[in-house]
Design a protein around this motif. Structure first.
Motif, PDB file in Angstrom:
ATOM      1  N   THR A 178     -11.623   5.891 -47.810  1.00  0.00           N
ATOM      2  CA  THR A 178     -11.304   5.162 -46.580  1.00  0.00           C
ATOM      3  C   THR A 178     -10.080   5.754 -45.901  1.00  0.00           C
ATOM      4  O   THR A 178     -10.075   6.004 -44.689  1.00  0.00           O
ATOM      5  CB  THR A 178     -11.054   3.670 -46.879  1.00  0.00           C
ATOM      6  N   LEU A 179      -9.028   6.001 -46.686  1.00  0.00           N
ATOM      7  CA  LEU A 179      -7.793   6.533 -46.125  1.00  0.00           C
ATOM      8  C   LEU A 179      -7.977   7.942 -45.567  1.00  0.00           C
ATOM      9  O   LEU A 179      -7.448   8.274 -44.499  1.00  0.00           O
ATOM     10  CB  LEU A 179      -6.698   6.547 -47.198  1.00  0.00           C
ATOM     11  N   GLU A 180      -8.735   8.776 -46.277  1.00  0.00           N
ATOM     12  CA  GLU A 180      -8.946  10.141 -45.800  1.00  0.00           C
ATOM     13  C   GLU A 180      -9.739  10.151 -44.503  1.00  0.00           C
ATOM     14  O   GLU A 180      -9.493  10.992 -43.631  1.00  0.00           O
ATOM     15  CB  GLU A 180      -9.644  10.971 -46.875  1.00  0.00           C
ATOM     16  N   ASN A 181     -10.681   9.239 -44.363  1.00  0.00           N
ATOM     17  CA  ASN A 181     -11.432   9.129 -43.111  1.00  0.00           C
ATOM     18  C   ASN A 181     -10.512   8.741 -41.959  1.00  0.00           C
ATOM     19  O   ASN A 181     -10.592   9.288 -40.863  1.00  0.00           O
ATOM     20  CB  ASN A 181     -12.559   8.106 -43.240  1.00  0.00           C
ATOM     21  N   ILE A 182      -9.606   7.797 -42.230  1.00  0.00           N
ATOM     22  CA  ILE A 182      -8.676   7.338 -41.193  1.00  0.00           C
ATOM     23  C   ILE A 182      -7.690   8.430 -40.823  1.00  0.00           C
ATOM     24  O   ILE A 182      -7.524   8.761 -39.652  1.00  0.00           O
ATOM     25  CB  ILE A 182      -7.908   6.088 -41.666  1.00  0.00           C
ATOM     26  N   TYR A 183      -7.037   9.013 -41.841  1.00  0.00           N
ATOM     27  CA  TYR A 183      -6.011  10.006 -41.561  1.00  0.00           C
ATOM     28  C   TYR A 183      -6.597  11.314 -41.068  1.00  0.00           C
ATOM     29  O   TYR A 183      -5.946  12.054 -40.329  1.00  0.00           O
ATOM     30  CB  TYR A 183      -5.141  10.234 -42.794  1.00  0.00           C
ATOM     31  N   GLY A 184      -7.843  11.609 -41.437  1.00  0.00           N
ATOM     32  CA  GLY A 184      -8.500  12.778 -40.891  1.00  0.00           C
ATOM     33  C   GLY A 184      -8.711  12.620 -39.395  1.00  0.00           C
ATOM     34  O   GLY A 184      -8.483  13.549 -38.616  1.00  0.00           O
ATOM     35  N   THR A 185      -9.067  11.417 -38.987  1.00  0.00           N
ATOM     36  CA  THR A 185      -9.251  11.116 -37.554  1.00  0.00           C
ATOM     37  C   THR A 185      -7.906  11.198 -36.829  1.00  0.00           C
ATOM     38  O   THR A 185      -7.803  11.740 -35.732  1.00  0.00           O
ATOM     39  CB  THR A 185      -9.825   9.702 -37.378  1.00  0.00           C
ATOM     40  N   LEU A 186      -6.842  10.666 -37.478  1.00  0.00           N
ATOM     41  CA  LEU A 186      -5.509  10.700 -36.866  1.00  0.00           C
ATOM     42  C   LEU A 186      -5.049  12.119 -36.656  1.00  0.00           C
ATOM     43  O   LEU A 186      -4.443  12.457 -35.636  1.00  0.00           O
ATOM     44  CB  LEU A 186      -4.506   9.953 -37.752  1.00  0.00           C
ATOM     45  N   PHE A 187      -5.325  12.995 -37.636  1.00  0.00           N
ATOM     46  CA  PHE A 187      -4.893  14.381 -37.540  1.00  0.00           C
ATOM     47  C   PHE A 187      -5.553  15.062 -36.342  1.00  0.00           C
ATOM     48  O   PHE A 187      -4.901  15.764 -35.582  1.00  0.00           O
ATOM     49  CB  PHE A 187      -5.245  15.137 -38.831  1.00  0.00           C
ATOM     50  N   ILE A 188      -6.822  14.783 -36.170  1.00  0.00           N
ATOM     51  CA  ILE A 188      -7.554  15.372 -35.034  1.00  0.00           C
ATOM     52  C   ILE A 188      -6.963  14.887 -33.722  1.00  0.00           C
ATOM     53  O   ILE A 188      -6.748  15.640 -32.770  1.00  0.00           O
ATOM     54  CB  ILE A 188      -9.058  15.036 -35.119  1.00  0.00           C
ATOM     55  N   ILE A 189      -6.629  13.579 -33.666  1.00  0.00           N
ATOM     56  CA  ILE A 189      -6.054  13.013 -32.456  1.00  0.00           C
ATOM     57  C   ILE A 189      -4.693  13.635 -32.164  1.00  0.00           C
ATOM     58  O   ILE A 189      -4.385  14.014 -31.043  1.00  0.00           O
ATOM     59  CB  ILE A 189      -5.909  11.487 -32.598  1.00  0.00           C
ATOM     60  N   GLN A 190      -3.855  13.770 -33.223  1.00  0.00           N
ATOM     61  CA  GLN A 190      -2.503  14.298 -33.035  1.00  0.00           C
ATOM     62  C   GLN A 190      -2.526  15.763 -32.608  1.00  0.00           C
ATOM     63  O   GLN A 190      -1.703  16.209 -31.814  1.00  0.00           O
ATOM     64  CB  GLN A 190      -1.710  14.137 -34.323  1.00  0.00           C
TER      65      GLN A 190
END
Length: 241
Positions: free
Chosen positions: A228-240
């Motif tokens: 769950t966390l990797e899915n969230i932070y992976g999305t955040l990384f793409i956004i950043q």
């Protein structure tokens, strides 16, 4: 020598490797015996949790990965070794981190008799989870006869778990709120992951051995949290980016 003998047939990425052993006389003329372990450049989990001189902190993803590593090591020695091996002294100072922050469990007591059981290791793991997530040592001054780390976490589950999460983990999490503020769903998922991790710690440190969570279930639940966390932070990384 008993530890070396038990270690001979152990093969797991999350167990600390013994390079050799030595037996000699120290500078005072006393018998000296030592185990030489593989060097772990990032020190122990205890250093990261409690060393005042360490300005670097573990983020939530790193913490969950370390807990999974330890759980996998326990699953291996409890369920995939003949005879079953009991660690007997699981604590942050016996969990060392390599260059990639992969956790390696070492310094076994190797209990094989009736006095030590795998349930004892699970209890220690539960306390380890709570210590890692709250930043509080089991012997912290706030704990007394009426309050222990297990009760401290159990009560928080009835109210607000965020209140007991280690300020260092929380600060790193709060930094991400800048990105998460427009995505309440992800923010809620992260808070749920924090709660679920505390629940695992509480379930593993129950007073009754029969009520403690099975290590295989621990691995599954922690992996689900990590996914769950990797899915969230992976999305955040793409956004950043």
């Amino acid at each position: 020598m008993r530890e070396c003998e038990a270690w001979r047939n152990l093969r797991h990425r999350n167990l600390l490797k013994i390079i050799t052993s030595c037996s000699s006389i120290d500078f005072q003329g006393n018998p000296f015996k030592a185990l030489v372990y593989e060097f772990m450049p990032n020190g122990s989990l205890h250093d990261w949790l409690h060393s005042s001189g360490n300005t670097s902190r573990l983020n939530l993803l790193q913490m969950i990965k370390i807990l999974i590593d330890v759980a996998n090591a326990l699953d291996y020695i409890h369920n995939h070794c003949l005879p079953t091996i009991i660690h007997g002294d699981l604590k942050p100072s016996n969990i060392l981190l390599d260059n990639d922050m992969v956790a390696h469990v070492g310094d076994f007591e190797y209990g094989l008799g009736s006095e030590m059981t795998s349930n004892g290791d699970i209890y220690s793991f539960g306390i380890l989870v709570l210590e890692a997530m709250t930043g509080k040592h089991p012997t912290d001054d706030i704990f007394n006869e009426d309050l222990c780390l297990h009760k401290f976490a159990s009560r928080a589950l009835l109210d607000n778990v965020i209140d007991i999460i280690d300020v260092n983990i929380l600060n790193l999490y709060q930094d991400d709120r800048i990105v998460l503020q427009n995505n309440e769903e992800n923010a809620k998922k992260i808070e749920e992951c924090l709660t679920l991790t505390i629940k695992i710690g509480v379930a593993c440190s129950m007073d009754s051995p029969t009520q403690r969570m099975d290590v295989k279930k621990v691995v599954r639940e922690l992996q689900r949290i990590l996914d769950t966390l990797e899915n969230i932070y992976g999305t955040l990384f793409i956004i950043q980016v």
